[in-house]
Design a protein around this motif. Sequence first.
Motif, PDB file in Angstrom:
ATOM      1  N   ILE A  99       0.834  -1.205   0.000  1.00  0.00           N
ATOM      2  CA  ILE A  99       0.000   0.000   0.000  1.00  0.00           C
ATOM      3  C   ILE A  99       0.869   1.255   0.000  1.00  0.00           C
ATOM      4  O   ILE A  99       0.607   2.216  -0.732  1.00  0.00           O
ATOM      5  N   TYR A 100       1.922   1.230   0.819  1.00  0.00           N
ATOM      6  CA  TYR A 100       2.798   2.399   0.899  1.00  0.00           C
ATOM      7  C   TYR A 100       3.544   2.617  -0.422  1.00  0.00           C
ATOM      8  O   TYR A 100       3.631   3.748  -0.913  1.00  0.00           O
ATOM      9  N   VAL A 101       4.065   1.558  -0.997  1.00  0.00           N
ATOM     10  CA  VAL A 101       4.783   1.672  -2.271  1.00  0.00           C
ATOM     11  C   VAL A 101       3.854   2.167  -3.368  1.00  0.00           C
ATOM     12  O   VAL A 101       4.232   3.000  -4.205  1.00  0.00           O
ATOM     13  N   LEU A 102       2.615   1.678  -3.379  1.00  0.00           N
ATOM     14  CA  LEU A 102       1.633   2.118  -4.371  1.00  0.00           C
ATOM     15  C   LEU A 102       1.390   3.625  -4.266  1.00  0.00           C
ATOM     16  O   LEU A 102       1.340   4.331  -5.282  1.00  0.00           O
ATOM     17  N   TYR A 103       1.261   4.121  -3.040  1.00  0.00           N
ATOM     18  CA  TYR A 103       1.073   5.567  -2.856  1.00  0.00           C
ATOM     19  C   TYR A 103       2.288   6.338  -3.360  1.00  0.00           C
ATOM     20  O   TYR A 103       2.151   7.385  -4.008  1.00  0.00           O
ATOM     21  N   MET A 104       3.485   5.850  -3.066  1.00  0.00           N
ATOM     22  CA  MET A 104       4.703   6.518  -3.514  1.00  0.00           C
ATOM     23  C   MET A 104       4.778   6.557  -5.035  1.00  0.00           C
ATOM     24  O   MET A 104       5.230   7.549  -5.630  1.00  0.00           O
ATOM     25  N   ARG A 110       1.954  10.821 -10.933  1.00  0.00           N
ATOM     26  CA  ARG A 110       0.788  11.648 -11.271  1.00  0.00           C
ATOM     27  C   ARG A 110       1.104  13.123 -11.048  1.00  0.00           C
ATOM     28  O   ARG A 110       1.441  13.539  -9.943  1.00  0.00           O
ATOM     29  N   LYS A 111       0.952  13.906 -12.087  1.00  0.00           N
ATOM     30  CA  LYS A 111       1.218  15.338 -12.011  1.00  0.00           C
ATOM     31  C   LYS A 111      -0.068  16.167 -12.047  1.00  0.00           C
ATOM     32  O   LYS A 111      -0.077  17.312 -11.598  1.00  0.00           O
ATOM     33  N   ARG A 112      -1.148  15.588 -12.542  1.00  0.00           N
ATOM     34  CA  ARG A 112      -2.420  16.319 -12.607  1.00  0.00           C
ATOM     35  C   ARG A 112      -3.054  16.396 -11.219  1.00  0.00           C
ATOM     36  O   ARG A 112      -2.937  15.454 -10.429  1.00  0.00           O
ATOM     37  N   PRO A 113      -3.764  17.475 -10.911  1.00  0.00           N
ATOM     38  CA  PRO A 113      -4.407  17.600  -9.594  1.00  0.00           C
ATOM     39  C   PRO A 113      -5.614  16.676  -9.451  1.00  0.00           C
ATOM     40  O   PRO A 113      -6.258  16.316 -10.437  1.00  0.00           O
ATOM     41  N   PHE A 114      -5.900  16.275  -8.215  1.00  0.00           N
ATOM     42  CA  PHE A 114      -7.103  15.521  -7.892  1.00  0.00           C
ATOM     43  C   PHE A 114      -8.250  16.506  -7.647  1.00  0.00           C
ATOM     44  O   PHE A 114      -8.024  17.661  -7.304  1.00  0.00           O
ATOM     45  N   ARG A 115      -9.487  16.017  -7.791  1.00  0.00           N
ATOM     46  CA  ARG A 115     -10.643  16.884  -7.547  1.00  0.00           C
ATOM     47  C   ARG A 115     -11.588  16.211  -6.557  1.00  0.00           C
ATOM     48  O   ARG A 115     -11.945  15.051  -6.729  1.00  0.00           O
ATOM     49  N   ILE A 116     -11.978  16.936  -5.508  1.00  0.00           N
ATOM     50  CA  ILE A 116     -12.946  16.466  -4.513  1.00  0.00           C
ATOM     51  C   ILE A 116     -13.953  17.576  -4.271  1.00  0.00           C
ATOM     52  O   ILE A 116     -13.578  18.671  -3.842  1.00  0.00           O
ATOM     53  N   ARG A 117     -15.209  17.295  -4.572  1.00  0.00           N
ATOM     54  CA  ARG A 117     -16.290  18.266  -4.382  1.00  0.00           C
ATOM     55  C   ARG A 117     -15.978  19.615  -5.038  1.00  0.00           C
ATOM     56  O   ARG A 117     -16.167  20.681  -4.456  1.00  0.00           O
ATOM     57  N   LYS A 119     -13.205  20.921  -5.612  1.00  0.00           N
ATOM     58  CA  LYS A 119     -11.918  21.492  -5.202  1.00  0.00           C
ATOM     59  C   LYS A 119     -10.791  20.636  -5.773  1.00  0.00           C
ATOM     60  O   LYS A 119     -10.844  19.409  -5.712  1.00  0.00           O
ATOM     61  N   SER A 120      -9.797  21.283  -6.317  1.00  0.00           N
ATOM     62  CA  SER A 120      -8.662  20.554  -6.874  1.00  0.00           C
ATOM     63  C   SER A 120      -7.437  20.716  -5.980  1.00  0.00           C
ATOM     64  O   SER A 120      -7.230  21.770  -5.376  1.00  0.00           O
ATOM     65  N   PHE A 121      -6.651  19.668  -5.878  1.00  0.00           N
ATOM     66  CA  PHE A 121      -5.416  19.733  -5.114  1.00  0.00           C
ATOM     67  C   PHE A 121      -4.426  18.724  -5.675  1.00  0.00           C
ATOM     68  O   PHE A 121      -4.812  17.717  -6.276  1.00  0.00           O
ATOM     69  N   THR A 122      -3.162  19.022  -5.497  1.00  0.00           N
ATOM     70  CA  THR A 122      -2.085  18.162  -5.972  1.00  0.00           C
ATOM     71  C   THR A 122      -1.385  17.541  -4.776  1.00  0.00           C
ATOM     72  O   THR A 122      -1.067  18.234  -3.810  1.00  0.00           O
ATOM     73  N   LEU A 123      -1.161  16.239  -4.825  1.00  0.00           N
ATOM     74  CA  LEU A 123      -0.463  15.562  -3.736  1.00  0.00           C
ATOM     75  C   LEU A 123       0.994  16.010  -3.690  1.00  0.00           C
ATOM     76  O   LEU A 123       1.583  16.328  -4.735  1.00  0.00           O
ATOM     77  N   PRO A 124       1.586  16.062  -2.516  1.00  0.00           N
ATOM     78  CA  PRO A 124       3.007  16.447  -2.409  1.00  0.00           C
ATOM     79  C   PRO A 124       3.902  15.451  -3.154  1.00  0.00           C
ATOM     80  O   PRO A 124       3.510  14.309  -3.394  1.00  0.00           O
ATOM     81  N   GLY A 125       5.092  15.889  -3.476  1.00  0.00           N
ATOM     82  CA  GLY A 125       6.039  15.024  -4.162  1.00  0.00           C
ATOM     83  C   GLY A 125       6.702  14.032  -3.231  1.00  0.00           C
ATOM     84  O   GLY A 125       6.352  13.922  -2.046  1.00  0.00           O
ATOM     85  N   ARG A 126       7.682  13.318  -3.752  1.00  0.00           N
ATOM     86  CA  ARG A 126       8.330  12.252  -2.975  1.00  0.00           C
ATOM     87  C   ARG A 126       9.054  12.781  -1.735  1.00  0.00           C
ATOM     88  O   ARG A 126       8.991  12.175  -0.670  1.00  0.00           O
ATOM     89  N   SER A 127       9.746  13.901  -1.879  1.00  0.00           N
ATOM     90  CA  SER A 127      10.522  14.431  -0.749  1.00  0.00           C
ATOM     91  C   SER A 127       9.609  14.786   0.413  1.00  0.00           C
ATOM     92  O   SER A 127       9.873  14.428   1.569  1.00  0.00           O
ATOM     93  N   PHE A 128       8.523  15.495   0.114  1.00  0.00           N
ATOM     94  CA  PHE A 128       7.575  15.878   1.157  1.00  0.00           C
ATOM     95  C   PHE A 128       6.937  14.634   1.780  1.00  0.00           C
ATOM     96  O   PHE A 128       6.735  14.563   2.997  1.00  0.00           O
TER      97      PHE A 128
END
Length: 236
Positions: A99-104, A110-117, A119-128
Motif C-alpha cells: 500500500i505504501y509503495v503504491l502511494y509513492m 501523477r502530475k495532474r491535480p485531484f478533484r474532490i467536491r 476542489k482541486s489539489f495536488t499531492l506532495p512530491g516524494r521528498s515531502f
Amino acid sequence: GVKLKFTSSALVSFVGYTFSKNIGFTFLSGTSVRFRLYGKWGVVGGKILVIIILNYLTFWLGFFALSGILFTLWPPVLQSAVRVPFGSLKVIGIASAGIYVLYMVVVSLRKRPFRIRGKSFTLPGRSFTLVQTGISILDWLLSAGVFFMLLPPEIGYFEVLGVFLLSQFAGLSSQVPGGLGVFEALTIIILSPSLKPDILVAALILYRIIFYLVPFIIAMVSFAAGELLYRGSEKP
C-alpha cells in the motif's frame, strides 16, 4: 501555503487529533474542530480540506510504512511472542508495504491535480512524502513507547510495537470512540500467553488515562478557552 503562527498550528493539531482519538467518527469530531479553528483564523474552506487530507495521509502513511518494515523484517521474533489468529505477520507486512509503495508510485508519477467536491489539489512530491512518513513513524514509535514503559521487562519493545500497531488499527477501524474495548481486548488476546492478564489490564488502564483521558481534558479546556477569548474579542 497557509501562513499561521506555530502556536496556532500546534493548538489545532493537538485539539483536533485528541478529539478524533477520543470521540471517534473522525470526520465529525476532529474534522469539525479543524474547520472551526482554521476558519476563524481566516483560512478558506478549500485549504482547510487540503490540510485535513494531508493530516490523515500523514497518519496512515506512517502506519503502513512502519507495519511493512516491522512485520516483514522481524516476523520470527514477533511470531514467537505475538499470537495472531489470522495468519502470518509477514503477510500483513507485505500488504502494508505494498500500500505504501503504491502511494509513492502515485505521488511520483501523477502530475495532474485531484478533484474532490469541486476542489482541486495536488499531492506532495516524494521528498515531502518521505518527511510526512518520518514524522508519522516517530509518532507511532513514541505512542507505542508509552505503552511499553507501563509493561514489565519480560517483553521487548518490538513485540509491544507489533501488538500496538495491530490493536490500534482494529480500534481505529471500528470507529468506536477511542477504540475503547477493541484495542484492549485484542491486546489482551495477543499478549496473554506472554504476560498475566491482570498486569495487562492494569497497564491498559494506565495507558488509557495517560494517552487518552488526560490529553482529552487538556484539549477540551484549551478549545473552550480559545472560544471564550475569540468571542470576547469579537464584542465591540
